[in-house]
Motif scaffolding. Structure first.
Motif, short mmCIF file in Angstrom:
data_model
loop_
_atom_site.label_atom_id
_atom_site.label_comp_id
_atom_site.label_asym_id
_atom_site.label_seq_id
_atom_site.Cartn_x
_atom_site.Cartn_y
_atom_site.Cartn_z
N UNK A 169 -0.06 -0.38 -26.35
CA UNK A 169 -1.36 -0.87 -25.95
C UNK A 169 -1.10 -0.66 -24.32
N UNK A 194 6.18 6.69 -13.16
CA UNK A 194 6.04 6.95 -14.52
C UNK A 194 7.30 8.14 -14.92
N UNK A 209 0.81 -1.21 -0.03
CA UNK A 209 -0.05 -0.12 -0.05
C UNK A 209 0.86 1.32 -0.06
N UNK A 214 -6.62 3.05 -15.84
CA UNK A 214 -5.41 2.86 -16.22
C UNK A 214 -4.66 4.16 -16.59
N UNK A 215 -5.27 5.05 -17.39
CA UNK A 215 -4.97 6.51 -17.66
C UNK A 215 -4.52 7.31 -16.60
N UNK A 268 -3.76 3.64 -23.52
CA UNK A 268 -4.90 4.04 -22.44
C UNK A 268 -5.82 5.16 -22.76
N UNK A 308 -9.77 1.26 -18.27
CA UNK A 308 -9.10 2.29 -19.21
C UNK A 308 -9.00 3.71 -18.35
N UNK A 346 2.86 3.29 -1.96
CA UNK A 346 3.33 3.83 -3.20
C UNK A 346 3.11 5.36 -3.27
#
Lengths: 358, 358
Positions: free
Chosen positions: B141, A8, A1, B80-81, A77, B77, A3
């Motif tokens: 993807x 990215x 938990x 995810x984004x 996405x 989606x 993070x």
DNA sequence: AGGCTTCATGAAAGCGCTATCATTCAAGAT
DNA sequence: ATCTTGAATGATAGCGCTTTCATGAAGCCT
């Protein structure tokens, strides 16, 4: 938990949020970066990627240059979220660890890849709850279409599918409410049994897969039973052995049948793997195939033609099922067709594992 | 190119854009809908789904009730984004239509499903360009991790992988720069050859897969060659037959070797399927296995123990490879480990297809 | 030449969610 | 009683793209 930091990029807030900060080494180029570099609007870049024919050759080239220069690759996405399409097809099969499904999926994958779609696979190991869960996950995950094996499934799964509004294609066994690419499994069993009956066999046994949640095997068994009954023959429970879908299962099933007080002179394998296992088991007991025991399979897997004796079997066009599933799904996605039903022909392939009864 | 209407909902603009329009029969409940119904903020609903322990039992219950009532299912989606995680792992294999890879993928899929991940599969049919393309598609993807087979690949693919910053695990054959779950394929070939040499065979042939872009087969061949050379034996080109990875290929390869002026007394199949094909071919020619011809395989597929004679082979823990790939990838995603190298043990399994040379 | 298309592009509103930061409130510390 | 502190929740800015809708510039017709 725990993070905290986004995985990215180093720190989205430290680099200047928008404009070209001198040394902002943004890891990934975005669509707007390309747009800025090419001196066009984001919309134009988007179009350059999706509908190139809407643009001047010149702008198109400029966009492409910038894209290449910046190493731009669109974010699937974001694209999916904005467009509602994921370019992904889900497939839920009993298991990948089976020539049959693997082959169908391979064919499906190839066909889909050609159209730019990817295959998302899940398996349920013959467990209805697991299938329901897989359906839920794939729908949540987002798929443009879904392939399932067989028509039998949990209420929950059926409801999920209905409410999701995603194109679905059933394979092997179907229902009219849904697109389906099927073969007549009952006919397959029927053909196999009739072949043995035609050769004069009167006592015929079967090795089939576990029947619960496997409508393919159920139908094949039913077809065989029907053929036998049409010929006035009986199919006592002792002559039907349910086994796990492996070659070892085939051997075990064969052993059970041969150990019977009155063993059969012909055996039908619900899948080729069973039939091949039967042949091995018989041979290892010194029982000659086909002279002393005839064996028929169903599927016609690759190997069947190459063993000794070559297996007589009912050919099921496995790869075509996968391929046509892909085509059907794509057609349904494009709105070209709805609930299309494709029934693929099957046929008995007579080889060397069957002979007249003595 | 003619797609006007969004496939998702009838008309996003006709229904009042935000608030509870009286009869707006929105097809899908969104997070905000749940939030409104439960009388909490969207953030709270989000937390209710992802970190339930941050909320009061009471609010949690209220959110869950609303969610159930509205039939809410999160949108993968969007998630995810916003989060940068797709909960999807990509796997690129030569083909699904192979017991080996299918089995590994099945194991991988099961392991991943347990952690809430899905498997996105692609295959390249032994074509480097196709593999590159698959890598590109899967990265575009969006995958949280990627499994590849073998260490050999195109420059482009390698660059894509490097620049993508996605955890990658190699299987069967690896490189130190990357996490890998491997077996010693060279050792496998070596073990197979040494076994035959130990039985007194002096003239040994091989049936292997096409070598370009298949470092597994290359290594197995190299290992066998090494063992032979260590024993002072020669491996002329004529004794190595390259074939497509099917049982028919095994038969064909065997036929070529047996048709030689001076045929081998022992044959190694680069995969079990080849070895099984060899046995069939030999038997169909009236050549007794193992009396007149010894055959060894590599892989130990399911079937190998069940054919007659049972196949002597080098066991490769295929399913474990898949399973450990999953574990390795998940560990790397969580940042627990980096570039972990797992080498799985293999061993010779002596069965009935090999015997002392005459 | 004026008005009407058609074509190439721009502007901007989301898609549905997550994550950061701010806020509130109650409990413990001083 | 005042100040901290922390836990539970709210507000909100995006994530990176697609997609209307709007706009300007040509082209076309009569």
């Amino acid at each position: 938990m725990s993070k905290q930091t986004s995985p990215k990029q180093t720190s989205p807030k430290q680099t200047s949020p928008k404009q070209t900060s001198p040394m902002s080494k943004r890891v990934k180029a975005r669509l707007v970066d390309v747009a800025r570099d090419a001196g066009v609007s984001p919309a134009t870049v988007s179009r350059a990627m999706a509908q190139p024919d809407l643009l001047t050759a010149e702008t198109l080239a400029r966009v492409h240059d910038s894209a290449r220069k910046l190493g731009y690759r669109p974010d699937g996405m974001a694209r999916a979220l904005a467009s509602g399409r994921t370019m992904t097809i889900g497939a839920i099969v009993p298991t990948l660890d089976s020539t049959i499904f693997a082959r169908a999926l391979q064919a499906m994958q190839s066909a889909l890849a050609r159209e730019g779609y990817q295959l998302l696979v899940a398996s349920h190991e013959m467990n209805p709850a697991a299938e329901t869960e897989a359906v839920r996950t794939l729908l949540t995950r987002g798929v443009d279409g879904l392939m399932l094996v067989g028509a039998e499934r949990s209420q929950d799964a059926a409801m999920l599918l209905r409410s999701a509004g995603v194109p679905v294609v059933l394979s092997w066994v179907g229902t009219p409410e849904c697109a389906a690419v099927t073969v007549d499994n009952e006919l397959a069993g029927h053909l196999a049994a009739r072949h043995l009956i035609g050769l004069g066999h009167r006592r015929i046994g079967l090795v089939v897969g576990h029947l619960p949640f496997n409508d393919r095997q159920q139908a094949r068994l039913a077809g065989a039973r029907k053929a036998l009954s049409e010929a006035g023959l009986d199919l006592p429970g002792a002559l039907v052995s349910e086994q796990g879908l492996t070659m070892a299962g085939g051997r075990a099933g064969c052993a059970r049948l041969l150990d019977l007080g009155e063993p059969p002179s012909g055996i039908i394998g619900g899948i080729d793997l069973f039939a091949i296992g039967c042949i091995q088991e018989a041979q290892s007991r010194g029982i000659a195939v086909p002279e002393a025991l005839s064996v028929v399979g169903i599927d016609d897997i690759d190997m069947s033609a190459h063993i000794a004796p070559a297996l007589t079997t009912v050919m099921i066009p496995t790869a075509r099922i996968g391929q046509i599933c892909a085509a059907t799904l794509l057609a349904e996605i494009k709105g070209e067709r709805r609930h299309e039903q494709v029934a693929l022909p099957i046929e008995l392939v007579v080889r060397q594992s069957t002979a007249p009864a003595r």
